[in-house]
Structures are given as C-alpha cells and as structure tokens.
Design a protein around this motif. Structure first.
Motif: not given
Length: 277
Positions: A110-115, A107-108, A98-100
């Motif tokens: 975060r990447d979307q927010l960065l994009t 992570t996804e 569940e943690l993974l």
C-alpha cells in the motif's frame, strides 16, 4: 429299638397339639400359620440369601466396570481435549503469524502504491504543465510564422527563423539591425546549422553573433554563453597583422575573425521557443 429322645419329642408334640386343639380356633390358626411361615422361612432363607449375594456381587461388579469405563472415557475426553487444544493453539498461532505477515506485506504494498501514485501525480502535473507550455509555444510559433510570413526573406529551420540581409553593416550595427526585428545575430550550435547557413548565404561572408571584445581570446555568443567548439577556418582566429579582430563572421572556408567596424552581410536568428520562455 427305643430312642429316649424320640419319645420325648413325640410327647412334646402331642402336648402342643392338645394345646392347639383346646385353644381358640382363630388364634390357633394364626399360630399355626405363623409357625408354618416361620418354618417355611427357615427352610427358604438359606436359598434366597445365596441368590441375593450373587446378585449383589454381580451388581457391584457391573457398577465397578461402569465406573472404570466412565473414568477411562473421561480420561480419553480430557486427553483428546488437550490434544485438540494444543493443535488448535498451534494452528491459531501459525494463522495469526501468517496473517500478521500478510498484513505487513499489504501495508508495504500500500505504501509503495501510495508513493507510486504520488510520483505519477507529479509526473501528470509535469506533463500537464509541459503540455500547456507546448500549446503556448505552438501558438507563439503560429503567431511568429504569421508575422514573419509577411516579411520577405525569413526562413524557418529547426525551431528558429533566419534572415540574411542584402545590405552590409558593421558588427554592432548588424546586431542592432537584428534586435530591431525581434531577433539577434545568429548563434550556430551544430554542423547541421552551419551547413544550413552556408547554403542560405551562398557562402558569402556574413556577421555571426560571436565576439571576444570583452576578454581577448575568450569568444562568447550574444546570449552570454562561452564558445566551446566552432568551425574556424584554417589559421583562424589570428588577429591578422596585429589588428583588433574581435568579431567573427562566416564565409566559404568557415569562421574568421575580423575588425568589428568592417562591413559585411547580416544573418539574424529568431528563436521561437526561447521567445516563449
């Protein structure tokens, strides 16, 4: 009734008593005491031996029960430990998975927010650039308004200034007349602008910035763009009587082609935003 064995026992007892009587009193006392103790032990030993056997058996039974109880308790502890270990291992595995999964999702995100942040940064920079362009255009417009307000006859409409001359010239001379004033012959883009020009010129014939002098039948504006649709009067353009009618003008019925050397009024247009670029 005389019993032979009994008489012998009596005589033997008497002999012993005589021996004890003649012996040392202290030693005889010790002998008697030892004899009495021995006799007492003989009489008491069977009773004490039986009681000790019962106690021993009871102790052994209690010990066996205690050992069995300890073994059962140990087995129970082991089983419970195994179950707890299995349950904990399963729970830990589920929690880890569940943690993974959560970590992957975060992570996804975060990447979307960065994009998205990069996109917003680009949009912000674009808006900032556009804002600067608008500021330049506004300043240029104000400057043009100030300059053109000093000139009689210029009218502002849809981000452009328009001027209609009171004198007549050829198409080429008319264009030069406009360019000397930082403008050019008018380019008409839509019906609203056409109606505006008709009202401004009071429907009088005036040159517009349209010609097919380069390629016959291919009409182009003075900015080099090709005409796609226009407001030609009925039957126009027609090269009347075989004349070279390579220049266009606007009059009460619409557009018409005329010889470029003919003299008509002039309509100049100065595009404010194009001049900024």
């Amino acid at each position: 009734m005389n019993i032979p064995g009994k008489h012998r026992m009596d005589r033997e007892d008497e002999k012993e008593m005589n021996i004890y009587a003649n012996a040392d009193p202290i030693n005889s006392f010790d002998v008697r005491t030892e004899t009495e103790n021995s006799d007492t032990k003989r009489h008491q030993t069977p009773q004490h031996t039986g009681s000790d056997s019962v106690k021993i058996r009871s102790s052994r039974a209690a010990l066996v029960c205690l050992v069995l109880l300890c073994v059962l308790l140990l087995i129970a502890v082991i089983v419970l430990g195994v179950q707890l270990s299995t349950n904990n291992s399963t729970n830990y595995t589920e929690e880890r998975n569940e943690l993974l999964t959560n970590n992957t999702n975060l992570t996804e995100e975060r990447d979307q927010l960065l994009t998205r942040n990069m996109q917003l940064t680009k949009e912000r920079d674009g808006l900032s650039s556009n804002n600067q362009d608008l500021i330049k255009q506004r300043d240029q417009l104000n400057k043009e308004k100030t300059e053109l307000s000093k000139m009689d006859g210029w009218i502002y409409y849809q981000s452009s200034f328009y001027f209609i001359s009171s004198e007549s010239k050829s198409w080429t001379e008319s264009r030069r007349y406009c360019t000397e004033r930082g403008a050019d012959l008018i380019i008409i883009n839509n019906t609203e602008e056409q109606d505006f020009i008709m009202k401004m010129s009071c429907s009088k014939a005036a040159w517009i910035g349209l010609t097919d002098s380069d390629v016959e039948g291919t009409w182009k504006w003075v900015d080099g763009s090709t005409l796609t649709s226009g407001f030609w009067a009925s039957g126009e353009p027609n090269s009347y009587k075989g004349k070279d009618e390579d220049c266009a003008l606007s009059h009460s019925s619409g557009w018409a082609d005329f010889p470029c050397n003919d003299h008509f009024l002039i309509i100049c247009e100065k595009k404010i935003f194009n001049s900024v670029n």
